[in-house]
Design a protein around this motif. Sequence first.
Motif, PDB file in Angstrom:
ATOM      1  N   THR D 157      53.659  34.422  41.520  1.00 40.89           N
ATOM      2  CA  THR D 157      53.330  33.220  40.754  1.00 40.89           C
ATOM      3  C   THR D 157      52.319  32.333  41.488  1.00 40.89           C
ATOM      4  OG1 THR D 157      54.535  31.824  39.216  1.00 40.89           O
ATOM      5  CG2 THR D 157      54.904  31.409  41.559  1.00 40.89           C
ATOM      6  N   ALA D 162      52.818  26.201  39.460  1.00 39.67           N
ATOM      7  CA  ALA D 162      54.272  26.105  39.308  1.00 39.67           C
ATOM      8  C   ALA D 162      54.746  24.701  39.695  1.00 39.67           C
ATOM      9  CB  ALA D 162      54.959  27.156  40.182  1.00 39.67           C
ATOM     10  N   VAL D 165      53.798  22.303  36.967  1.00 35.77           N
ATOM     11  CA  VAL D 165      54.647  22.378  35.774  1.00 35.77           C
ATOM     12  C   VAL D 165      55.978  21.676  36.042  1.00 35.77           C
ATOM     13  CG1 VAL D 165      56.003  23.956  34.341  1.00 35.77           C
ATOM     14  CG2 VAL D 165      53.586  24.415  34.766  1.00 35.77           C
ATOM     15  N   ASN D 191      69.417  20.174  33.353  1.00 37.45           N
ATOM     16  CA  ASN D 191      69.424  21.567  32.907  1.00 37.45           C
ATOM     17  C   ASN D 191      68.044  22.007  32.442  1.00 37.45           C
ATOM     18  OD1 ASN D 191      72.069  21.985  33.544  1.00 37.45           O
ATOM     19  ND2 ASN D 191      72.842  21.467  31.501  1.00 37.45           N
ATOM     20  N   THR D 192      67.339  21.072  31.791  1.00 41.85           N
ATOM     21  CA  THR D 192      65.974  21.399  31.380  1.00 41.85           C
ATOM     22  C   THR D 192      65.105  21.680  32.599  1.00 41.85           C
ATOM     23  OG1 THR D 192      66.212  20.022  29.409  1.00 41.85           O
ATOM     24  CG2 THR D 192      63.971  20.550  30.125  1.00 41.85           C
ATOM     25  N   PHE D 195      66.078  25.002  33.875  1.00 41.61           N
ATOM     26  CA  PHE D 195      65.544  26.025  32.981  1.00 41.61           C
ATOM     27  C   PHE D 195      64.088  26.307  33.338  1.00 41.61           C
ATOM     28  CE2 PHE D 195      63.018  27.075  29.300  1.00 41.61           C
ATOM     29  CZ  PHE D 195      63.671  28.174  28.787  1.00 41.61           C
ATOM     30  N   CYS D 196      63.356  25.246  33.557  1.00 44.70           N
ATOM     31  CA  CYS D 196      61.942  25.367  33.916  1.00 44.70           C
ATOM     32  C   CYS D 196      61.801  26.090  35.258  1.00 44.70           C
ATOM     33  CB  CYS D 196      61.318  23.979  33.969  1.00 44.70           C
ATOM     34  SG  CYS D 196      59.583  23.941  34.402  1.00 44.70           S
ATOM     35  N   ALA D 199      62.538  29.770  35.002  1.00 42.23           N
ATOM     36  CA  ALA D 199      61.491  30.559  34.354  1.00 42.23           C
ATOM     37  C   ALA D 199      60.454  31.010  35.374  1.00 42.23           C
ATOM     38  CB  ALA D 199      60.829  29.751  33.242  1.00 42.23           C
ATOM     39  N   MET D 200      60.254  30.181  36.384  1.00 45.20           N
ATOM     40  CA  MET D 200      59.212  30.510  37.356  1.00 45.20           C
ATOM     41  C   MET D 200      59.768  31.153  38.626  1.00 45.20           C
ATOM     42  SD  MET D 200      56.672  27.280  36.737  1.00 45.20           S
ATOM     43  CE  MET D 200      57.907  26.077  37.183  1.00 45.20           C
ATOM     44  N   GLU D 207      69.802  28.333  34.862  1.00 45.32           N
ATOM     45  CA  GLU D 207      69.837  27.082  34.096  1.00 45.32           C
ATOM     46  C   GLU D 207      70.805  26.064  34.670  1.00 45.32           C
ATOM     47  OE1 GLU D 207      70.669  27.907  30.064  1.00 45.32           O
ATOM     48  OE2 GLU D 207      68.768  29.002  29.878  1.00 45.32           O
TER      49      GLU D 207
END
Lengths: 213, 213, 213, 213
Positions: D157, D162, D165, D191-192, D195-196, D199-200, D207
């Motif tokens: 990545t 990253a 983001v 949690n958001t 989650f982010c 993803a990376m 999560e």
Amino acid sequence: MNSSAPLPRKASREHRREQLIEATISTIARRGYAQTTLSDVAAAAGVSHGLVNFHFQSKERLLADTLRFMAEEYRHNWETALAEAPKDPGSQLNALILADFNQIVSTPERLAAWCAFWGEAQSRPVYQEQCGASDLDYIRVQESICERLSAEGGYATDAQRAARVLRTTSEGVWLDLMFTTEPYTRDEALNTMYFCASAMFPRHFDENGLIRR
Amino acid sequence: MNSSAPLPRKASREHRREQLIEATISTIARRGYAQTTLSDVAAAAGVSHGLVNFHFQSKERLLADTLRFMAEEYRHNWETALAEAPKDPGSQLNALILADFNQIVSTPERLAAWCAFWGEAQSRPVYQEQCGASDLDYIRVQESICERLSAEGGYATDAQRAARVLRTTSEGVWLDLMFTTEPYTRDEALNTMYFCASAMFPRHFDENGLIRR
Amino acid sequence: MNSSAPLPRKASREHRREQLIEATISTIARRGYAQTTLSDVAAAAGVSHGLVNFHFQSKERLLADTLRFMAEEYRHNWETALAEAPKDPGSQLNALILADFNQIVSTPERLAAWCAFWGEAQSRPVYQEQCGASDLDYIRVQESICERLSAEGGYATDAQRAARVLRTTSEGVWLDLMFTTEPYTRDEALNTMYFCASAMFPRHFDENGLIRR
Amino acid sequence: MNSSAPLPRKASREHRREQLIEATISTIARRGYAQTTLSDVAAAAGVSHGLVNFHFQSKERLLADTLRFMAEEYRHNWETALAEAPKDPGSQLNALILADFNQIVSTPERLAAWCAFWGEAQSRPVYQEQCGASDLDYIRVQESICERLSAEGGYATDAQRAARVLRTTSEGVWLDLMFTTEPYTRDEALNTMYFCASAMFPRHFDENGLIRR
DNA sequence: GATGAATGAGCCTTCATTCAT
DNA sequence: GATGAATGAAGGCTCATTCAT
């Protein structure tokens, strides 16, 4: 402004007052009457601003006392000059002229402060009262000297108006010393005064001063 | 307060400005420089205080513009007087003396306002600039008239100092008209001026004015 | 700012309103919300400030209408983008991403104005109402696209959170374009968006955008 | 309004300043930047409005000092979090995420105040300077943690993107906590974020947070 | 005596709003 | 429709005054 010598922590009441009055004169001279704040005065005297109120209760009184101080200083200046001069009217008038331009009352600070007070006095009865009596005394003494001089010299001149011309010229020359863009010296100021005196009392004064006989 | 007639809701820009300047002169004369607020001025003009800022942007500019107005009015007054007088130096000097005490510049309001500005001018360079040039012009014109008069009359007098004495006496008499506790009349003021002129130029002036031949 | 073409003396009502709204956006962008005055707006539009009140009754309404205008513009922008794009979820999401950074809604002025309104919206219910509904619609459409994409791609991902991350990243990148001391280009902004999308939907996006198949 | 206890008449200088800054944050949060007046702030602190000027000289400085205070508080918050966390990149990134949503910097008041300052910062260079350096430090630290994490986890990545983001998502989620008409909880916010992150960095985060091994 | 934090009245200034033209 | 002079409420700021220490 001040901050010269580290002041004794406890100055006597009178000494503190005088110190604050001098700081007030300084500040008015530098910043003008309208811009003078108690903080300026306190800073100039190197004390906290609370102390000014402590000694003078209010700004109004500080300014009134400052004006009284200057008026008394001015009066003392010419009274002393007259007392120390010979008693003949020529010498007395000469003493009066010299007194107005000596190093005590004719410093830039004093002139500026007087000027500032004049500007405010018109709308402050308390200021006019402060000075009115003193001025009247000065005027009467000056007139009486001119009368004696007139009599002694056989001048056909109007002594009251002569005195007034001398006094107003003195005031006007003070303003010149403050304002003119091409200022002249204190010597030239004196010579102007003598020029004025000699025009009215030519047998006693010439442009350089009192004619000694 | 609102001494004039009920104002039209919309006066022209220039007219409004002049009206506000007159209100400023009034207010300074009545309350003194330091006590003059924009609300006083607005009330004296019968308008809202917001309008003063609308036309002058700030109090500072209102006062500066007022001083400029007075300086221009003063200059215009003596320039007109000289232009309308005969060209011989005696008449010219006479015109200058009379101009200083006529009904335009020598009203109580004008005198008081001048006095207030003098008091502030010392600590405000912008005020000094405002007046300096005008004053210099006046001084030079007056000196040149005195020189011509001196030459014409065969006086052995110093024209520059003579001019200065006349000018300072005029200023001092103005102060008298403002302050003395026993004030005198405008006629006496003029007579004092003539007394002064006659002392220096006795073949052209006596205590009652210019000697006509 | 404006003053571009000499405006027709009588612009149609709607045209004037829009012109004033554009001037408002400009002014907010340049001076900030708190410093924006009706006079600034009027000056930017090249009209008298009285006209602004004439068309919008009050400053409050002008600002509310400006915000509504921007919200509608923003909504129209992404709705149009979706309508013109292929209907598969990948293309739809791609359209949404591109719409946020195109030349219509992503100009420096628009970004700055949005930012200013965000800053005020928190304490102004009327602003929140203005945008809330639009935002909700956007969020639901975006979530539904992500759901379809998730289903189509067999991602085990939480579509709602994925949509939220995309949306917040978009907002955060907008802030970056406004504020960072080392700003990056619009291309890098887009690549950042695609990087984010590819992290969550790696079979549909890579760092350069939608993967065409 | 005056939420705290009856204040001692004399608080120490520093304490008073901080108290006024807290009142400023409160007021901005409640009324918005543009509607915040010195009187509001003074009332919120339970002191006279004169005192605010006494301690901060001007409204401008009060606001600038408030922003500086918040920037320093924010920096101190994440620096402390990093210092107290284990030094492996996963724990460090986790600490950074948690720090953004803890009870110190992520209160409704703080969020609202930050948001208000962002809205003004664009048109105030002084605000940008205030925050620019801090932000850069944060960005660099976050990037370097992501790089280490990327190396450690063998992610292909782009560490800089990253980090970006994650940062923008954090900012965007803050805005959501302020504005969305259907707001979500702080847990959902976290949690958001996870989650982010997952993803990376799927081998370090899921999560629910950092994956402990 | 002396300090300086605190107060609050009053002023200048800004600016949204009105309205005669 | 459009202008811009005029209004006045409201805010920032100054500063004389008070008073706890």
